[in-house]
Design a protein around this motif. Structure first.
Motif, PDB file in Angstrom:
ATOM      1  N   ARG A 170       4.189   6.701  -7.143  1.00 46.29           N
ATOM      2  CA  ARG A 170       4.227   5.345  -7.715  1.00 46.29           C
ATOM      3  C   ARG A 170       5.226   4.455  -7.004  1.00 46.29           C
ATOM      4  O   ARG A 170       5.119   3.222  -7.048  1.00 46.29           O
ATOM      5  N   LYS A 171       6.225   5.086  -6.367  1.00 48.35           N
ATOM      6  CA  LYS A 171       7.240   4.282  -5.672  1.00 48.35           C
ATOM      7  C   LYS A 171       6.733   3.713  -4.353  1.00 48.35           C
ATOM      8  O   LYS A 171       7.333   2.815  -3.787  1.00 48.35           O
ATOM      9  N   VAL A 172       5.637   4.262  -3.823  1.00 47.83           N
ATOM     10  CA  VAL A 172       5.163   3.818  -2.504  1.00 47.83           C
ATOM     11  C   VAL A 172       4.556   2.420  -2.631  1.00 47.83           C
ATOM     12  O   VAL A 172       3.715   2.167  -3.503  1.00 47.83           O
ATOM     13  N   ALA A 173       4.988   1.521  -1.758  1.00 43.38           N
ATOM     14  CA  ALA A 173       4.465   0.157  -1.777  1.00 43.38           C
ATOM     15  C   ALA A 173       2.967   0.189  -1.502  1.00 43.38           C
ATOM     16  O   ALA A 173       2.520   0.887  -0.591  1.00 43.38           O
ATOM     17  N   GLY A 174       2.210  -0.540  -2.292  1.00 39.88           N
ATOM     18  CA  GLY A 174       0.762  -0.560  -2.088  1.00 39.88           C
ATOM     19  C   GLY A 174       0.010   0.338  -3.046  1.00 39.88           C
ATOM     20  O   GLY A 174      -1.215   0.272  -3.127  1.00 39.88           O
ATOM     21  N   ALA A 230       0.700   8.493  -0.247  1.00 41.23           N
ATOM     22  CA  ALA A 230       1.329   8.590  -1.567  1.00 41.23           C
ATOM     23  C   ALA A 230       0.893   9.867  -2.286  1.00 41.23           C
ATOM     24  O   ALA A 230       1.685  10.482  -3.007  1.00 41.23           O
ATOM     25  N   ALA A 235      -4.589   3.093  -3.965  1.00 41.27           N
ATOM     26  CA  ALA A 235      -3.719   2.183  -3.224  1.00 41.27           C
ATOM     27  C   ALA A 235      -4.552   1.144  -2.501  1.00 41.27           C
ATOM     28  O   ALA A 235      -5.780   1.215  -2.478  1.00 41.27           O
ATOM     29  N   GLU A 236      -3.835   0.214  -1.887  1.00 42.95           N
ATOM     30  CA  GLU A 236      -4.510  -0.913  -1.230  1.00 42.95           C
ATOM     31  C   GLU A 236      -5.313  -0.469  -0.009  1.00 42.95           C
ATOM     32  O   GLU A 236      -6.251  -1.143   0.393  1.00 42.95           O
ATOM     33  N   THR A 244      -2.412   4.517   2.843  1.00 39.54           N
ATOM     34  CA  THR A 244      -1.339   4.509   1.843  1.00 39.54           C
ATOM     35  C   THR A 244      -1.674   5.469   0.701  1.00 39.54           C
ATOM     36  O   THR A 244      -0.803   6.189   0.204  1.00 39.54           O
TER      37      THR A 244
END
Lengths: 291, 803
Positions: free
Chosen positions: B70-74, B136, B127-128, B132
């Motif tokens: 959850r901390k990973v951007a995107g 993640a 994720a986006e 990613t």
């Protein structure tokens, strides 16, 4: 480790070597990408910086050196090894081994001799021949250029993917006129990696073996240089069925820790080491006899 | 016997498109790179899902920590199985074992607190972008308490075996006896009994296109569309409605071009409903693409057969006994486990023996689950029977061909009621064997073999037979025997066929178009075939069991015939003649008196002159029809048996190999097949299918294998480990047709898509064992890798002497 790695494209070999030295463990050299990219796609490697050496002219080309060696640039692809007139004329064993390398035409057009050797993979097809030819390698690390036997490089665990060194050239003494050669590869099916392979060089005098080089691959973690055992059995004799059987037996006995993997179980690999060794020497003897 | 459907007899006369090698209408797009596969569907704002899978075969899940992901951007969403289970119900079984008296496990989309195989989904990250999401997913931490795994059938049936499904009293999904006559008495009076154990390994089908699902939430209508790799769009829609708790009317499934399926894209996979849930929760399109490693997790075919064959002195097969066990892996909602049932039901194949005692035991283990795989268990019947027959021929000193010819069901015995309750439609098995042997040049090879080995290379010849029931229908399941098509003629005369059957890339739309072109008397170029969409196509069951041309073609023919009647009426009114006076061919209505009308003129009139010459019909020019093969019987007979198949394709296979006694390598020198799929609509399509199945068989016999370590970790993870035949491994295949028309289907069709995997594999194995005869050994453990062949030769003690 980074989700968004960067790509560096140095202009000279010296720049590339300096960059790698400054990156410690996060950098990885990429050229043809045939070894590296599958590892990255499978999540085995996650480099921070790709150092793309594909454009370095210093690493290209095949030429004769003033000392009479054939110098093969590390970026030389398998397809060039298969077709280059200098390789065909002076190192036919290497050219032949390159035709037996895994992968189709596209892979042969991208995969480089440097990547093939640096991978230090026991199943790969170029190292046995180059070891039989007693090739040397030249590599660059930081500001230092090192020349050493290929055998020493293959035994050194600091090399391989992710190393700080860049392989620059492979140096090989041209094969003498009339030298018999063969590369024998055994695989379980058309699409499989090799289960056992052998590169042989044989000099015949008056129908008797005068000298022999023999390297066996794909059966153990390290390539097996069986030249001394082969010479002890074969030199001074004609290569007949009894000699072949003795050679196969001796080579198998040298494989003390056979690989056991998707290419086949250990006992079979050990036995096949002897079979490919005998077949390679037999084919080399036949070629030498025709010359 | 069911009454013959009179419509079946009314097919158009030969001479049109049917029977000709028409090039596929849909073949251009993939060749020029224009085909639109599931992964080519991209939607604005689309998110990507990655799945975290168990690295253990059997374990308790102690804790799933999603915080790292959850901390990973995107990253927009991360969920574990426990949370997913609050949104999604159990997945309905494609073929519920409980319907047939077996045990039904509750199959969840993801593991909740217990893992039952390597690769089972444990968590999902959205994720986006795909990269990613995968990145993640690697950051999800799962704490497991690893438990001992049950991996082999021997492990699974042990009384003290751990239970794969918590709460079950054993590891048996279902055990079914197939018994007829008095086998014990037959064994008692037999002159010879030959016992053989045949071990069929786990091998797979690997479509080049892996699975892919795109789920799109339509906020305007609060509905879902799934664009994905689905062989059965309508039944999948039903499953999604059950799992998601949404009405079927709010779900659309669209299956675009498919790059190979072979049963693997039949539904029940957890990712189908999972991706839909993610799109529904996030109100954004979500894509998931299966990796090759994930695709290789789907298993099939692993069975152990303990066979006994009773013979008279003359070589008559008096009785057959087979105790067989299928290692179907962990429970799944996919229809894979049913393959084991079909293996038993298809016994004793093409042989006339009546006294049989076969017991199928389908077991769950902690290997990854099966899904359907081309052959659907019938390939295992062929392998078990044909290897055992060759073993009998060796032990009793019979010629393998003679032994078969002596024991086949004779050609004049059809329709034939099999001892398991099937009704075989037609066939000439002895004729096909003779044709296959002639095609390969059997006698010439035998003569070469008699000259003895050359340089340690031994020739071997093998034959085998495969009976392949196709077009199946199982009561109470979405395996239906019928299907439907709509035929529409537009005002310009162009023809659109919408059909409930789908294509996995086999070319069946072209076969259907050939049939419709002949029925309508129009050029095939005017016809387009639409498949794979629950919104546009009639309700249908898609593609499986070699059914698509039988029921897709049959229903399209009936619908086309109805449209043709309408057009003939309009044309007759326009020309002022009787319908009987008109001839329709090549797109022209001919009154016989020198006047003609084009197809387009009549079509336009049908739409525009509804109060005039077209008042005799009800516009539009459109009809829907269903073809329900009449010979399927679901009302049990006195012994409780049903006939779930309308079509019994069959073929003889012959193989010639050369075995290198020094390395164990097998080189295929020749393969031939004499194939009976009833009337051939398009020889290109039939031969393409048959050659593909034969390559499957060669791969299964010699190289393809999914391997595990002792803890149940799957070792086979890429095409570097799972090696399929290359062109250099395949000899030229000689295909000959030996068609006996099926009286129970439109035009006499039988299925052509499934047959060949087991027959070709068995012929190759029998040829290798023939080559090994001088060593006094035979191998019945597949695959015949060089190492295994070498070990048999060099363990025989005869290697030195025979070589």
């Amino acid at each position: 480790m980074s989700l968004y790695p960067s790509l560096a494209r140095p202009r000279t070999l010296a720049d590339a070597a300096a960059l790698l030295a400054s990156l410690s463990s996060g950098g990885v050299v990429i050229a043809g990408g045939q070894e590296l990219m599958p590892s990255i796609n499978a999540g085995v490697l996650a480099p921070e910086v790709y150092v793309d050496i594909g454009g370095l002219a210093e690493l290209r080309g095949i030429a004769e050196t003033p000392e009479g060696l054939l110098a093969i640039g590390a970026l030389t692809v398998h397809r060039e090894l298969q077709t280059h007139p200098l390789v065909t004329a002076k190192l036919p064993l290497l050219g032949h081994a390159a035709t037996r390398a895994g992968g189709g035409r596209q892979v042969h057009n991208r995969g480089t001799i440097g990547g093939n050797l640096v991978a230090q993979h026991p199943l790969y097809d170029l190292a046995p021949s180059l070891l039989a030819l007693e090739a040397e390698v030249e590599w660059v690390k930081g500001s230092e250029t090192v020349r050493q036997p290929l055998a020493a490089m293959l035994a050194d665990s600091r090399h391989g993917l992710g190393s700080e060194a860049i392989l620059a050239r492979v140096l090989v003494v041209p094969m003498a006129e009339g030298l018999g050669f063969a590369y024998e590869k055994l695989k379980a099916s058309g699409g499989a990696y090799g289960s056992a392979n052998a590169a042989a060089l044989v000099k015949l005098t008056n129908g008797r073996v005068a000298a022999v080089r023999l390297v066996v691959g794909a059966v153990a973690e390290r390539l097996l240089d069986a030249s001394a055992a082969a010479a002890a059995l074969l030199v001074g004799r004609p290569f007949d069925a009894a000699a072949g059987a003795a050679l196969a037996h001796a080579v198998s006995a040298l494989v003390t820790a056979p690989l056991s993997d998707a290419q086949g179980p250990g006992p079979w690999r050990q036995a096949m080491a002897g079979v490919v060794a005998r077949r390679a020497v037999a084919a080399a003897v036949q070629r030498a006899g025709r010359a | 016997m069911a009454d013959r459907d009179p419509a079946l007899a009314e097919a158009p006369a030969p001479g049109g498109y049917v029977g000709r090698a028409v090039r596929t209408l849909e073949g251009r797009a993939p060749i020029v790179g224009a085909a639109r596969y599931s992964n080519d569907f991209r939607f604005p704002g689309q998110l990507h899902a990655a799945i975290v899978r168990s690295p253990h075969a059997r374990a308790r899940i102690l804790k799933v920590d999603l915080s790292g992901a959850r901390k990973v951007a995107g990253v927009v969403l991360a969920m574990d199985g426990r949370e997913v289970a609050t949104h999604l119900g159990p997945i309905p079984h494609y073929i519920d074992p409980a319907t047939f008296g077996g045990k039904s496990a509750e199959v969840r989309t993801m593991a909740v607190d217990h893992v039952w195989c390597h690769g089972q989904p444990v968590a999902v990250v959205v994720a986006e972008d795909r990269r990613t999401a995968r990145w993640a997913a690697a950051k999800v931490q799962v704490a497991y308490e690893v438990e001992p795994a049950v991996l082999s059938v021997e492990d699974a049936i042990a009384p003290d075996a751990p239970r794969v499904v918590p709460g079950w009293d054993d590891n048996v999904i279902m055990a079914v006896p197939f018994r007829n006559g008095d086998p014990d008495a037959a064994f008692a009076r037999a002159d010879h009994v030959v016992a053989t154990t045949v071990r069929i390994h786990r091998f797979s089908t690997q479509p080049i296109e892996t699975r892919c699902y795109n789920a799109v939430w339509e906020e305007e209508t609060e509905s879902l569309t799934l664009y994905g790799t689905a062989q059965n769009p309508h039944p999948l829609r039903h499953v999604l409605s059950k799992v998601l708790g949404m009405p079927e009317g709010r779900i659309r499934v669209h299956a675009p071009a498919i790059g190979g399926a072979f049963g693997m894209k039949m539904h029940g996979h957890p990712e189908e409903s999972l991706v839909c849930l993610l799109a529904k929760l996030l109100r954004r399109p979500v894509k998931w693409v299966e990796t090759r490693e994930e695709c290789l997790l789907i298993g099939a075919r692993e069975q152990v057969h303990h066979l006994e064959l009773a013979f008279s002195r003359q070589g008559d097969l008096l009785a057959l006994r087979d105790r067989f066990f299928a290692n179907t892996g962990a429970p799944s909602a996919c229809p894979g486990w049913g393959m084991a049932f079909l293996t038993g039901l298809t016994m004793p194949g093409p042989y006339r023996v009546r006294d049989i005692d076969v017991t199928m035991t389908a077991l769950v283990t902690n290997k990854p689950s099966w899904n359907a795989a081309r052959g659907y268990g019938k390939e295992a019947t062929a392998l078990a029977l044909e290897l055992a027959l060759d073993e009998a021929a060796r032990q009793l000193g019979f010629d393998p061909a003679e032994l078969r010819l002596r024991n086949f069901i004779p050609a004049d015995a059809f329709p034939y009621a099999s001892p398991t309750g099937l009704q075989y439609d037609s066939g000439d098995y002895a004729g096909a064997v003779r044709k296959a042997m002639e095609a390969i040049g059997w006698d010439g090879w035998r003569a070469r073999q008699a000259e003895g080995p050359k340089d340690g290379r031994y020739l071997g010849l093998g034959i085998a037979y495969e009976l392949t029931p196709e077009g199946g229908a199982l009561p109470g399941t979405m395996v239906a025997g019928y299907d439907s098509s709509t035929v529409r003629v537009a005002p310009d005369g162009s023809v659109r066929v919408l059909t409930g059957v789908t294509t996995p890339g086999t070319g069946n739309p072209t076969g259907i178009a050939q049939i419709v072109a002949d029925e309508l008397g129009c050029p095939i170029e005017w016809i387009s075939v639409v498949q794979g969409d629950t919104t546009t196509c009639p309700y249908g069951f898609g593609n499986y069991s070699g059914r698509s041309t039988i029921v897709g073609g049959g229903s399209a023919a009936l619908a086309a015939r109805a449209v043709r009647e309408q057009m003939l009426k309009v044309a007759a009114a326009m020309l002022g003649v009787g319908v009987q006076a008109l001839r329709l061919s090549n797109g022209v209505f001919d009154s016989g008196d020198g006047r003609t009308l084009s197809f387009a003129e009549v079509a336009y009139a049908a739409y525009t002159r509804a109060y005039d010459v077209a008042s005799c019909i009800t516009p539009p020019l459109e009809a829907q029809a269903t073809f329900r093969p009449p010979s399927i019987r679901h009302s049990p007979d006195a012994d409780g048996r049903i006939n779930p198949y309308p079509s019994y394709s069959n073929a003889a296979y012959a193989a010639v190999v050369e075995v290198d006694s020094e390395t164990g390598q097998v080189k295929l020198l020749g393969l031939a097949a004499a194939h009976d799929c009833g009337r051939v609509i398009n020889p290109l399509l039939v031969e393409g299918q048959a050659c593909g199945a034969i390559a499957f068989g060669v791969g299964g016999a010699l190289m393809e294998e999914i391997r595990f370590d002792d803890a149940g970790h799957q070792l086979t993870r890429s095409f570097m480990d799972y090696v399929m035949p290359r062109a250099e491994d395949m000899p030229g295949v000689t295909m000959v047709h030996h068609d006996s028309p099926n009286p129970d289907t439109y035009m006499g069709l039988k299925g052509a898509g499934e047959a060949g995997v087991g027959g070709s594999a068995a012929a190759v194995v029998n040829a290798v064992n023939d080559a090994l005869k001088p060593f006094g050994v035979a191998i019945h453990d597949l695959p015949l890798t060089p190492a295994r062949v070498w070990a048999a030769i060099h363990g025989s003690g005869a290697a030195g002497g025979a070589a």
